[in-house]
Design a protein around this motif. Structure first.
Motif, PDB file in Angstrom:
ATOM      1  N   GLU A 182       1.049  -1.148  -0.001  1.00 27.32           N
ATOM      2  CA  GLU A 182       0.244  -0.256  -0.107  1.00 27.32           C
ATOM      3  C   GLU A 182       0.964   0.823   0.697  1.00 27.32           C
ATOM      4  N   GLY A 183       1.589   0.856   0.808  1.00 26.84           N
ATOM      5  CA  GLY A 183       2.714   2.112   0.762  1.00 26.84           C
ATOM      6  C   GLY A 183       1.901   2.789   1.822  1.00 26.84           C
ATOM      7  N   LEU A 184       2.534   5.212   1.386  1.00 26.14           N
ATOM      8  CA  LEU A 184       1.762   5.668   2.691  1.00 26.14           C
ATOM      9  C   LEU A 184       0.863   6.211   2.874  1.00 26.14           C
ATOM     10  N   GLY A 185      -0.101   6.258   3.697  1.00 19.02           N
ATOM     11  CA  GLY A 185      -0.942   7.228   3.479  1.00 19.02           C
ATOM     12  C   GLY A 185      -1.148   8.258   2.961  1.00 19.02           C
ATOM     13  N   PHE A 186      -2.212   9.541   2.794  1.00 16.67           N
ATOM     14  CA  PHE A 186      -2.102  10.673   2.493  1.00 16.67           C
ATOM     15  C   PHE A 186      -1.729  11.507   3.260  1.00 16.67           C
ATOM     16  N   THR A 187      -1.912  11.885   4.853  1.00 14.17           N
ATOM     17  CA  THR A 187      -1.827  13.302   5.826  1.00 14.17           C
ATOM     18  C   THR A 187       0.262  12.902   6.028  1.00 14.17           C
ATOM     19  N   ASN A 188       0.251  13.501   6.194  1.00 10.19           N
ATOM     20  CA  ASN A 188       1.725  13.922   6.323  1.00 10.19           C
ATOM     21  C   ASN A 188       1.938  15.102   8.003  1.00 10.19           C
ATOM     22  N   PRO A 189       2.227  13.675   8.667  1.00 16.32           N
ATOM     23  CA  PRO A 189       2.239  14.977  10.307  1.00 16.32           C
ATOM     24  C   PRO A 189       3.362  16.567  10.208  1.00 16.32           C
ATOM     25  N   TYR A 190       4.528  16.098   9.696  1.00 18.78           N
ATOM     26  CA  TYR A 190       4.726  17.383   9.663  1.00 18.78           C
ATOM     27  C   TYR A 190       4.587  18.861   9.325  1.00 18.78           C
ATOM     28  N   LEU A 191       3.916  18.383   8.075  1.00 18.51           N
ATOM     29  CA  LEU A 191       3.103  19.893   7.202  1.00 18.51           C
ATOM     30  C   LEU A 191       1.672  19.899   7.696  1.00 18.51           C
ATOM     31  N   LEU A 192       1.329  19.454   8.484  1.00 15.07           N
ATOM     32  CA  LEU A 192      -0.047  19.752   8.988  1.00 15.07           C
ATOM     33  C   LEU A 192      -0.318  20.830  10.478  1.00 15.07           C
ATOM     34  N   GLU A 193      -1.192  21.568  10.689  1.00 10.60           N
ATOM     35  CA  GLU A 193      -1.402  22.901  11.489  1.00 10.60           C
ATOM     36  C   GLU A 193      -2.061  22.207  12.010  1.00 10.60           C
ATOM     37  N   SER A 194      -3.327  21.378  12.542  1.00  6.69           N
ATOM     38  CA  SER A 194      -4.626  20.949  12.580  1.00  6.69           C
ATOM     39  C   SER A 194      -4.937  19.649  11.929  1.00  6.69           C
ATOM     40  N   VAL A 195      -5.824  18.856  12.791  1.00 12.74           N
ATOM     41  CA  VAL A 195      -6.692  17.566  12.422  1.00 12.74           C
ATOM     42  C   VAL A 195      -7.168  17.116  13.228  1.00 12.74           C
ATOM     43  N   TYR A 196      -8.592  16.563  12.480  1.00  9.95           N
ATOM     44  CA  TYR A 196      -9.964  16.879  12.370  1.00  9.95           C
ATOM     45  C   TYR A 196     -10.776  15.416  12.291  1.00  9.95           C
ATOM     46  N   PHE A 197     -11.290  14.521  13.300  1.00  8.52           N
ATOM     47  CA  PHE A 197     -11.629  13.283  12.759  1.00  8.52           C
ATOM     48  C   PHE A 197     -13.465  13.155  13.139  1.00  8.52           C
ATOM     49  N   SER A 198     -14.501  12.798  12.844  1.00  9.44           N
ATOM     50  CA  SER A 198     -15.767  12.686  12.618  1.00  9.44           C
ATOM     51  C   SER A 198     -16.155  10.982  12.668  1.00  9.44           C
ATOM     52  N   THR A 199     -15.764  10.767  13.382  1.00 10.93           N
ATOM     53  CA  THR A 199     -16.574   8.945  13.077  1.00 10.93           C
ATOM     54  C   THR A 199     -18.540   9.155  12.661  1.00 10.93           C
ATOM     55  N   GLY A 200     -19.048   9.667  12.807  1.00  6.64           N
ATOM     56  CA  GLY A 200     -20.271   9.994  12.123  1.00  6.64           C
ATOM     57  C   GLY A 200     -21.061  11.028  12.363  1.00  6.64           C
ATOM     58  N   GLY A 201     -22.648  11.260  12.042  1.00  6.89           N
ATOM     59  CA  GLY A 201     -23.088  11.905  12.394  1.00  6.89           C
ATOM     60  C   GLY A 201     -22.579  13.513  11.664  1.00  6.89           C
ATOM     61  N   PHE A 202     -21.917  13.731  10.118  1.00 10.18           N
ATOM     62  CA  PHE A 202     -21.506  14.738  10.438  1.00 10.18           C
ATOM     63  C   PHE A 202     -22.452  15.760   9.355  1.00 10.18           C
ATOM     64  N   GLU A 203     -21.997  17.027   9.213  1.00 14.16           N
ATOM     65  CA  GLU A 203     -23.033  18.014   8.139  1.00 14.16           C
ATOM     66  C   GLU A 203     -23.139  17.657   6.895  1.00 14.16           C
ATOM     67  N   ALA A 204     -24.159  18.442   5.929  1.00  7.12           N
ATOM     68  CA  ALA A 204     -23.939  18.216   5.129  1.00  7.12           C
ATOM     69  C   ALA A 204     -22.937  18.427   4.447  1.00  7.12           C
ATOM     70  N   ARG A 205     -22.257  20.013   4.686  1.00  7.59           N
ATOM     71  CA  ARG A 205     -20.871  20.110   3.859  1.00  7.59           C
ATOM     72  C   ARG A 205     -19.879  19.192   3.506  1.00  7.59           C
ATOM     73  N   TYR A 206     -19.969  18.289   3.976  1.00  6.12           N
ATOM     74  CA  TYR A 206     -19.166  17.161   4.120  1.00  6.12           C
ATOM     75  C   TYR A 206     -19.788  16.170   3.236  1.00  6.12           C
ATOM     76  N   GLY A 207     -19.012  15.647   2.278  1.00  4.91           N
ATOM     77  CA  GLY A 207     -19.733  14.719   1.092  1.00  4.91           C
ATOM     78  C   GLY A 207     -20.133  13.287   1.002  1.00  4.91           C
ATOM     79  N   ASP A 208     -20.864  12.928   0.070  1.00  9.83           N
ATOM     80  CA  ASP A 208     -21.314  11.787  -0.265  1.00  9.83           C
ATOM     81  C   ASP A 208     -20.782  10.076   0.071  1.00  9.83           C
ATOM     82  N   LYS A 209     -19.999   9.671   1.524  1.00  8.53           N
ATOM     83  CA  LYS A 209     -19.837   8.679   1.559  1.00  8.53           C
ATOM     84  C   LYS A 209     -20.592   7.657   3.081  1.00  8.53           C
ATOM     85  N   LEU A 210     -20.905   6.872   3.561  1.00 10.11           N
ATOM     86  CA  LEU A 210     -21.084   6.698   5.024  1.00 10.11           C
ATOM     87  C   LEU A 210     -20.999   6.975   6.291  1.00 10.11           C
TER      88      LEU A 210
END
Length: 774
Positions: A182-210
């Motif tokens: 598989e190789g590397l995941g997308f996120t690179n911790p050295y480049l990021l300012e903030s990280v947010y994660f939702s495990t469900g119930g997210f708003e309509a502004r976020y896309g079409d996944k379950l």
């Protein structure tokens, strides 16, 4: 109370912030002796003390207090550096604060939780992969392999997760069959300012996944910062800064997984090459008052993976203590997987007034993925002598079966996705409490898929073509999607009411997804929230291929109604901040496409056959068990099933009932620059069954997954012109040598009985890392 009379030593104390900035005029108290001193303008204090053990309490107006102990040796100088975590104080209209909220702060977005660890500390966590996806098991996600960055959330699968960089949706390759490919995941911790994660119930502004949303934002630094990491597994370079008004954040990574692969049960020559590059650039223009009016942002990412394996031998022992079986494998040939992906995105944001923001995004993603396999293998299956007193102990004494297999694969998949999108936000009241948001996207997709794959099995004197797939197919598709969302705030209440819509040309299906989030915050340390909504996942290319790789372009979207009820509570324990998080959820699912999981590869059955459900509970406690040091513990309970016509209700492949994880940091009391990191992950066994037999797909259960990783580190604050700090770490992966199972290979003996032979994950490994900050 005085010091008394004794042989003396010298204390050399240095007080700095968590960012290694000297803290001048800090108060240093000796509570047992009733004495208080102050550091100088460089944050240093040097004094003679009688030999012995002392308790120190260090305070500074910009930082949280810190208490520690120190031993003073007679006739010697004892150096001590105390790093204080910055905090905020509100004094009338003056605000002194750190530039990042602490991980125990209540979330500003009701259903998008901050990762409970300061972003800069993510790099120090012991992990085989230098990304954030592989650490999400500590946030309620599940993974079946430490070699993989793919994760499951609340009964979903790997395809059900959204990833955003700002407002740009990120796409990833499709073809990996196992975690080591598989190789590397997308996120690179050295480049990021903030990280947010939702495990469900997210708003309509976020896309079409379950299932979930992972959203990251990149650094924007006025002063140049450069970080270099080198180790046995990873090498990376990250730099950020500002040149002539343009912010830049650039990172390069190399993943040297060959060292890990040599610990796998299959022996051979592993020649993996995994490279990753990301660049973020931003330019803005302000008006005469200093308010930003225009912002132009560019994101470019590239990934080159080449995985080559020349297998030679393999061995696996399984069964019971008094009835053990062993399979011995012999190979000739080679495997090669290549994928080259790139995504380019450009964003233009316009703020004509303080109440209106309009942004435009264009994005192009391309991926060229090749699978080339020519392998011939043979196996011997036999009974193992388990009697300790026998001279043939641990040897094969009875041959139960023998066979061989030939696999030939020539698969080529080319994917291209382009979209153009407009988003906007408008605060329509003077108090900036009520916000209207909208978005509209036009998307085009093109896939070219050439499949040439077959295998011949010679087992128990019977030769058959067990798999034979020949396809030359493609698909062009267009989508129109968007959302409208209204946010309202009054008193302690906040609501988000929105609706998404999605139309796909390939199946002519129009989806409307209403969603509601309600937040109630009776005081600043407690939040209650409720989320109700419709979540649909229109099929992308992997779902459109059935179990035989044939294309079924008219599949409908998988859909669900979800209810999430949760609470957050922050409190003080041992005079330090803690946060407790809990969420209960229920999902009603229909139009599901059944699938089976082979290592990390998903193979769908090409029809909307099933209905189902998922419910459970997620809970987490995080905080500073030690001052300024983040730790947490999480527990998840889950049950998910689906109903198939003519079969009945069965477990879904993601039905792992219990998950538990904790991450704990410790440090030496006399020198907090020496740290220890312990990470533990437990998950109950996932269901599995013989491949391509739908009624038996989840009949059996794997052993539980259990893994402990240990990290030891030393931080050296240097604070020179050319080098700010140095970090040296020693990681021990799979500390207790747990043989975790990732999948099974099915073979037959002379009696026609099929046996599930386990494929094990990596053994104990040691990694050394060196990180320099310039």
């Amino acid at each position: 109370m005085g010091w008394g009379w004794a042989q003396t030593g010298t204390l050399s104390l240095r007080v700095v912030s968590s960012e290694n900035r000297p803290l001048p005029h800090a108060q240093v108290a000796f509570p047992q002796q009733g004495q208080t001193y102050s550091t100088d303008s460089a944050g240093q204090l040097r004094m003679a003390l009688p030999a012995g053990r002392y308790r120190l309490l260090v305070r500074h107006p910009e930082a949280a207090p810190y208490e520690t102990e120190v031993w003073i040796q007679p006739g010697a100088t004892t150096p001590l550096t105390v790093a204080l975590p910055l905090r905020e104080w509100q004094i009338d209209s003056i605000l002194i604060q750190d530039n990042r909220p602490p991980p125990t702060a209540l979330p500003s977005a009701p259903f998008l939780q901050p990762i409970p660890l300061r972003t800069e500390a993510l790099r120090f966590m012991p992990s085989i992969k230098p990304d954030i996806e592989s650490r999400l098991a500590l946030m309620g996600a599940l993974t079946s392999s430490e070699l993989s960055s793919q994760y499951r959330v609340r009964g979903g699968n790997f395809d059900e997760n959204l990833v955003y960089a700002g407002e740009v949706e990120i796409y990833r390759p499709f073809s990996a069959r196992s975690g080591q490919q598989e190789g590397l995941g997308f996120t690179n911790p050295y480049l990021l300012e903030s990280v947010y994660f939702s495990t469900g119930g997210f708003e309509a502004r976020y896309g079409d996944k379950l299932s979930s949303v992972l959203q990251v934002t990149y650094k924007r630094r006025d002063k140049p910062e450069t970080t270099v990491e080198t180790g046995l597994l990873t090498q990376s370079l990250a730099t950020s800064g500002k040149v002539k008004g343009v912010y830049y954040t650039v990172g390069l990574r190399r993943f040297s997984i060959g060292y890990v692969l040599r610990s796998l049960p299959v022996r051979g020559q592993y020649r993996p090459e995994f490279y990753d590059a990301q660049g973020y650039f931003a330019w803005s223009r302000q008006d005469s008052s200093g308010r930003e009016v225009w912002r132009l942002e560019a994101l470019t990412t590239g990934l080159f993976n080449r995985y080559r394996l020349f297998p030679q031998t393999g061995e696996a022992t399984f069964g019971l203590i008094n009835a053990a079986l062993r399979v011995q494998l012999y190979f000739v040939g080679a495997e090669e997987l290549r994928y080259r992906t790139a995504q380019q995105a450009l964003s233009l944001t316009w703020r004509p007034t303080s109440t209106l923001r309009v942004s435009h995004h264009v994005s192009f993603f391309g991926s060229l993925e090749d699978e080339i396999v020519d392998v011939e293998g043979a196996y011997l299956l036999g009974e193992v002598q388990t009697s300790l007193g026998n001279s043939l102990y641990n040897e094969i004494t009875v041959l139960r079966g023998a066979g061989s297999q030939i696999r030939r694969i020539r698969n080529y998949l080319d994917l291209y996705t382009f979209y153009a999108e407009q988003r906007g936000e408008w605060f329509w009241d003077k108090g900036l409490r009520h916000r209207l948001g909208w978005g509209l996207r036009f998307q085009s997709e093109r896939f070219t898929d050439r499949v040439y794959e077959w295998s011949a099995l010679d087992s128990a004197d019977y030769v058959s073509l067990s798999e034979r797939y020949f396809h030359d197919q493609g698909l062009r598709n267009r989508r129109v999607l968007g959302f409208v969302q209204q946010g309202l705030r009054w008193g302690p209440w906040r609501t988000e009411i929105g609706v998404r819509f999605h139309y796909a040309h390939n199946n002519r299906q129009f989806l409307v997804s209403p969603r509601l989030q309600v937040l109630y915050q009776p005081h600043d340390r407690l939040q209650y929230r409720l989320g109700i909504g419709h979540y649909a996942q229109p099929p992308f290319y992997r779902e459109l291929r059935d179990i035989s790789y044939a294309l079924v372009p008219t599949l409908r979207a998988q859909q669900s109604w979800q209810v999430v009820l949760g609470a957050d509570y922050t409190f003080q324990l041992w005079k330090r901040p803690f946060r407790y998080f809990v969420e209960a959820y229920y999902k009603h699912l229909w139009d599901l496409i059944p699938y089976e999981l082979e290592n990390v590869r998903l193979r769908y059955y090409g029809a909307n056959l099933a209905t189902g459900y998922a419910f459970g509970l997620d809970t987490r406690l995080n905080g500073e068990f030690l001052p300024g040091v983040d730790s947490w513990v999480s527990l998840g309970l889950l049950s998910t099933r689906e109903k198939l016509p003519g079969i009945g209700t069965v477990r879904r492949p993601s039905d792992q009932r219990v998950s538990f994880a904790f991450y704990f940091q410790d440090e030496l009391p006399t020198n907090p620059l020496y740290k220890m990191h312990v990470q533990f992950v437990f998950a109950s066994g996932a269901p599995f069954g013989p491949p391509r037999i739908l009624p038996l797909r989840t009949r059996f259960q794997m052993p539980f997954y259990n893994r402990v990783d240990l990290g030891l580190s030393r931080y050296f604050p240097i604070d020179r012109t050319y080098l700010r700090s140095l970090w040296v770490g020693l990681d021990v992966f799979n500390l207790f040598q747990r043989y975790n199972v990732v999948s099974y290979q099915w073979i037959a003996d002379v009696y026609g009985v099929r046996w599930a032979v386990p494929n094990y994950l990596s053994a104990r490994l040691v990694n050394v890392r060196l990180i320099g900050e310039f």
